[in-house]
Write a protein that holds these residues in place. Structure first.
Motif, PDB file in Angstrom:
ATOM      1  N   ALA A  93      50.364  35.815  43.230  1.00 54.90           N
ATOM      2  CA  ALA A  93      49.019  35.925  42.648  1.00 54.90           C
ATOM      3  C   ALA A  93      48.853  34.940  41.500  1.00 54.90           C
ATOM      4  CB  ALA A  93      48.778  37.354  42.159  1.00 54.90           C
ATOM      5  N   GLY A  94      49.874  34.849  40.641  1.00 57.50           N
ATOM      6  CA  GLY A  94      49.798  33.921  39.514  1.00 57.50           C
ATOM      7  C   GLY A  94      49.794  32.476  39.952  1.00 57.50           C
ATOM      8  N   LEU A  95      50.497  32.167  41.038  1.00 54.68           N
ATOM      9  CA  LEU A  95      50.576  30.789  41.527  1.00 54.68           C
ATOM     10  C   LEU A  95      49.227  30.322  42.070  1.00 54.68           C
ATOM     11  CD1 LEU A  95      52.509  28.438  41.897  1.00 54.68           C
ATOM     12  CD2 LEU A  95      53.075  29.327  44.164  1.00 54.68           C
ATOM     13  N   ILE A  96      48.482  31.227  42.702  1.00 50.08           N
ATOM     14  CA  ILE A  96      47.149  30.865  43.196  1.00 50.08           C
ATOM     15  C   ILE A  96      46.268  30.421  42.030  1.00 50.08           C
ATOM     16  CG2 ILE A  96      45.042  31.714  44.307  1.00 50.08           C
ATOM     17  CD1 ILE A  96      46.809  33.626  45.939  1.00 50.08           C
ATOM     18  N   GLY A  97      46.263  31.220  40.960  1.00 48.83           N
ATOM     19  CA  GLY A  97      45.451  30.873  39.794  1.00 48.83           C
ATOM     20  C   GLY A  97      45.945  29.612  39.101  1.00 48.83           C
ATOM     21  N   ALA A  98      47.268  29.447  39.032  1.00 49.65           N
ATOM     22  CA  ALA A  98      47.840  28.279  38.358  1.00 49.65           C
ATOM     23  C   ALA A  98      47.480  26.988  39.084  1.00 49.65           C
ATOM     24  CB  ALA A  98      49.357  28.437  38.259  1.00 49.65           C
ATOM     25  N   ARG A  99      47.550  27.011  40.410  1.00 49.55           N
ATOM     26  CA  ARG A  99      47.264  25.812  41.192  1.00 49.55           C
ATOM     27  C   ARG A  99      45.777  25.474  41.215  1.00 49.55           C
ATOM     28  NH1 ARG A  99      51.037  26.404  46.665  1.00 49.55           N
ATOM     29  NH2 ARG A  99      52.995  25.682  45.721  1.00 49.55           N
ATOM     30  N   ASP A 146      44.688  34.800  34.671  1.00 48.44           N
ATOM     31  CA  ASP A 146      43.950  34.535  33.441  1.00 48.44           C
ATOM     32  C   ASP A 146      44.803  33.754  32.445  1.00 48.44           C
ATOM     33  OD1 ASP A 146      41.950  36.026  34.589  1.00 48.44           O
ATOM     34  OD2 ASP A 146      42.351  37.843  33.427  1.00 48.44           O
ATOM     35  N   TYR A 147      46.121  33.788  32.631  1.00 41.78           N
ATOM     36  CA  TYR A 147      47.052  33.123  31.726  1.00 41.78           C
ATOM     37  C   TYR A 147      47.715  31.914  32.377  1.00 41.78           C
ATOM     38  CZ  TYR A 147      46.034  37.456  29.443  1.00 41.78           C
ATOM     39  OH  TYR A 147      45.340  38.499  28.884  1.00 41.78           O
ATOM     40  N   THR A 148      48.096  32.019  33.655  1.00 47.37           N
ATOM     41  CA  THR A 148      48.735  30.879  34.321  1.00 47.37           C
ATOM     42  C   THR A 148      47.759  29.730  34.548  1.00 47.37           C
ATOM     43  OG1 THR A 148      48.327  31.890  36.508  1.00 47.37           O
ATOM     44  CG2 THR A 148      50.464  32.318  35.468  1.00 47.37           C
ATOM     45  N   ARG A 149      46.484  29.997  34.611  1.00 43.90           N
ATOM     46  CA  ARG A 149      45.496  28.913  34.813  1.00 43.90           C
ATOM     47  C   ARG A 149      45.488  27.939  33.645  1.00 43.90           C
ATOM     48  NH1 ARG A 149      39.397  30.951  33.174  1.00 43.90           N
ATOM     49  NH2 ARG A 149      40.000  32.168  31.341  1.00 43.90           N
ATOM     50  N   GLU A 150      45.957  28.395  32.464  1.00 41.09           N
ATOM     51  CA  GLU A 150      45.967  27.555  31.265  1.00 41.09           C
ATOM     52  C   GLU A 150      47.288  26.821  31.078  1.00 41.09           C
ATOM     53  OE1 GLU A 150      43.335  27.245  29.604  1.00 41.09           O
ATOM     54  OE2 GLU A 150      42.100  28.990  30.051  1.00 41.09           O
ATOM     55  N   ARG A 155      43.536  26.555  38.946  1.00 38.69           N
ATOM     56  CA  ARG A 155      42.988  26.582  37.590  1.00 38.69           C
ATOM     57  C   ARG A 155      41.815  27.557  37.491  1.00 38.69           C
ATOM     58  NH1 ARG A 155      47.018  24.828  34.481  1.00 38.69           N
ATOM     59  NH2 ARG A 155      47.710  22.721  35.007  1.00 38.69           N
ATOM     60  N   ARG A 156      41.934  28.667  38.203  1.00 45.59           N
ATOM     61  CA  ARG A 156      40.882  29.690  38.173  1.00 45.59           C
ATOM     62  C   ARG A 156      41.428  30.986  37.586  1.00 45.59           C
ATOM     63  NH1 ARG A 156      37.805  29.192  44.069  1.00 45.59           N
ATOM     64  NH2 ARG A 156      37.953  26.916  44.279  1.00 45.59           N
ATOM     65  N   SER A 157      40.537  31.760  36.967  1.00 43.38           N
ATOM     66  CA  SER A 157      40.925  33.076  36.470  1.00 43.38           C
ATOM     67  C   SER A 157      41.210  34.006  37.639  1.00 43.38           C
ATOM     68  CB  SER A 157      39.809  33.670  35.603  1.00 43.38           C
ATOM     69  OG  SER A 157      38.689  34.015  36.410  1.00 43.38           O
ATOM     70  N   SER A 158      41.794  35.155  37.356  1.00 45.49           N
ATOM     71  CA  SER A 158      42.168  36.092  38.413  1.00 45.49           C
ATOM     72  C   SER A 158      40.978  36.480  39.275  1.00 45.49           C
ATOM     73  CB  SER A 158      42.797  37.345  37.794  1.00 45.49           C
ATOM     74  OG  SER A 158      44.037  37.035  37.199  1.00 45.49           O
ATOM     75  N   MET A 159      39.880  36.854  38.637  1.00 46.43           N
ATOM     76  CA  MET A 159      38.727  37.302  39.416  1.00 46.43           C
ATOM     77  C   MET A 159      38.019  36.151  40.129  1.00 46.43           C
ATOM     78  SD  MET A 159      38.608  40.544  39.483  1.00 46.43           S
ATOM     79  CE  MET A 159      40.421  40.542  39.514  1.00 46.43           C
ATOM     80  N   GLU A 160      38.182  34.937  39.618  1.00 45.50           N
ATOM     81  CA  GLU A 160      37.653  33.777  40.337  1.00 45.50           C
ATOM     82  C   GLU A 160      38.486  33.503  41.592  1.00 45.50           C
ATOM     83  OE1 GLU A 160      34.877  32.010  39.837  1.00 45.50           O
ATOM     84  OE2 GLU A 160      34.372  33.411  38.230  1.00 45.50           O
ATOM     85  N   THR A 161      39.792  33.745  41.521  1.00 45.98           N
ATOM     86  CA  THR A 161      40.621  33.564  42.726  1.00 45.98           C
ATOM     87  C   THR A 161      40.303  34.639  43.770  1.00 45.98           C
ATOM     88  OG1 THR A 161      42.477  34.894  41.862  1.00 45.98           O
ATOM     89  CG2 THR A 161      42.500  32.531  41.408  1.00 45.98           C
ATOM     90  N   VAL A 162      39.913  35.814  43.327  1.00 45.38           N
ATOM     91  CA  VAL A 162      39.524  36.881  44.266  1.00 45.38           C
ATOM     92  C   VAL A 162      38.327  36.435  45.103  1.00 45.38           C
ATOM     93  CG1 VAL A 162      38.580  39.226  44.449  1.00 45.38           C
ATOM     94  CG2 VAL A 162      40.464  38.760  42.879  1.00 45.38           C
TER      95      VAL A 162
END
Length: 390
Positions: free
Chosen positions: A57-63, A195-199, A65-72
């Motif tokens: 889940a964190g890798l999706i946001g990190a790659r 929300d944190y890995t995106r940064e 650059r979206r927040s958790s709910m944006e990746t949803v």
């Protein structure tokens, strides 16, 4: 304008602080009926399952650059994402209240001023942490996390050294349900981690370090809670710390571990609210969530969170299963669509299957079987739809 990014160290410190919490220690006390060896095996198994999902889940946001709910929204569309954003805000308000409540009871056990006073103190410190901001917290976190680490070592010594009294194991908790309780805690962070890995400056490294640090520290907190119940016969954290001779040091553990964890819940509630409407600001929504959580902690008793943890698992396990399938296997992105009814129906099926699995005692708990079944359903449905369109 250059956006300030977070380092791998900063992400590791953030997730160490997330894991050092009274809620995790209290959940660990539930494992006492299994005995230490069997309880630790369930602890490690559940965390391995939950942290694998947390990493993906964190890798999706990190790659992206979206927040958790944006990746949803990549799996469920704009309107579909609103459902999970609302559910996430609600669970985070609940977590904020639970964390403040647990901390107030533990702190009051050391310095009796009335639990409501400690609710206000902890709530005020969380607000300060939010206002400092995630990108400005590195120096504060280095000091706070170093102190917490040392104090927690002292707590372990106070619990385990010389204690041989045993809480007799019984059959009140099955191994499978214990695994699920261990998996449920990292699962509760699934809607937050991006929300944190995106940064992060280095997406993959930061996500890996965040997950490993959180997983190991969370296992440690569960072990402390289990040790409290097994070797001291006590379930109250405040009393344990007094008996261990910690006093003010114990009070600092309680207060600052709660602040560093609950800050993430409240701030991420704000980030989720931003995904609902751009008019809201994450920082100020986080402050409001903290105030609501503080009021809730003062008013409502929240002594048993097992049902709450299982509910979180039933909501977010099938959600992340669909997201993992879409992003890593099907390479789909539905962000531009209004809603993805197919995935919403699959999620509902996964939610129902999780509830059904709760009635079946599997050795690996409910999360992993539910996610595997949901992923198979998702792949099968997409394959059938592709054939129909050909």
């Amino acid at each position: 304008m250059n956006v300030k990014k977070t380092s791998v160290l900063s992400n590791g410190l953030i997730w160490f602080g997330a894991a050092v919490s009274m809620a995790e220690i209290m959940t660990g006390t539930y494992f006492a009926p299994l005995g230490f060896t069997k309880g630790m095996l369930a602890n490690l198994t559940g965390h391995l399952i939950g942290c694998m999902m947390l990493f993906l889940a964190g890798l999706i946001g990190a790659r992206t650059r979206r927040s958790s709910m944006e990746t949803v929204k990549m799996s469920f569309g704009q309107k579909g994402g609103i459902l999970f954003a609302v559910l996430n805000v609600l669970q985070l308000v609940g977590w904020t209240a639970i964390m403040i409540y647990d901390a107030s009871l533990a702190a009051n056990g050391i310095m009796e001023t009335g639990p409501w006073v400690w609710c206000v103190v902890v709530g005020a410190l969380i607000v300060i942490w939010i206002l400092i901001g995630i990108t400005n917290l590195r120096k504060f976190n280095v000091i706070a996390m170093t102190a917490l680490f040392l104090l927690t070592l002292v707590l372990c010594r106070g619990i385990f050294a010389g204690n041989t009294a045993g809480f007799l194991s019984d059959d009140s908790l099955s191994f499978g349900l214990a695994v699920e309780l261990a998996a449920a805690m990292p699962l509760s962070w699934l809607p937050l981690i991006s929300d944190y890995t995106r940064e992060a400056e280095r997406p993959l490294a930061a996500t890996a370090v965040s997950t490993v640090v959180y997983g190991l520290t969370s296992c440690w907190m569960y072990a402390i809670g289990m040790g409290m119940a097994l070797y001291t016969g006590e379930f109250g954290i405040g009393q344990i710390m007094v008996n261990a001779g910690l006093g003010i040091a114990g009070l600092l553990i309680i207060v600052f571990s709660t602040v560093t964890t609950t800050f993430m819940d409240a701030f991420s509630a704000g980030v989720s609210a931003e995904s609902l409407t751009g008019k809201l600001k994450a920082k100020w929504v986080g402050v409001i969530v903290t105030i609501i959580g503080t009021i809730g902690a003062v008013i409502y008793p929240m002594d048993n969170i097992m049902d709450f943890l299982y509910l979180i698992g039933s909501v977010f396990a099938p959600m992340i299963a669909i997201m993992i399938t879409d992003y890593f296997l099907l390479k789909k992105d539905c962000t531009a669509s209004g809603a993805n009814p197919v995935n919403l129906v699959i999620w509902l099926a996964g939610f129902i299957i999780y509830q059904m699995l709760m009635q079946v005692d599997t050795i690996l708990g409910n999360t992993l079987p539910d996610m595997l079944i949901t992923m198979v359903i998702c792949l099968t449905v997409n394959k059938l739809l592709k054939r129909r369109l050909m």
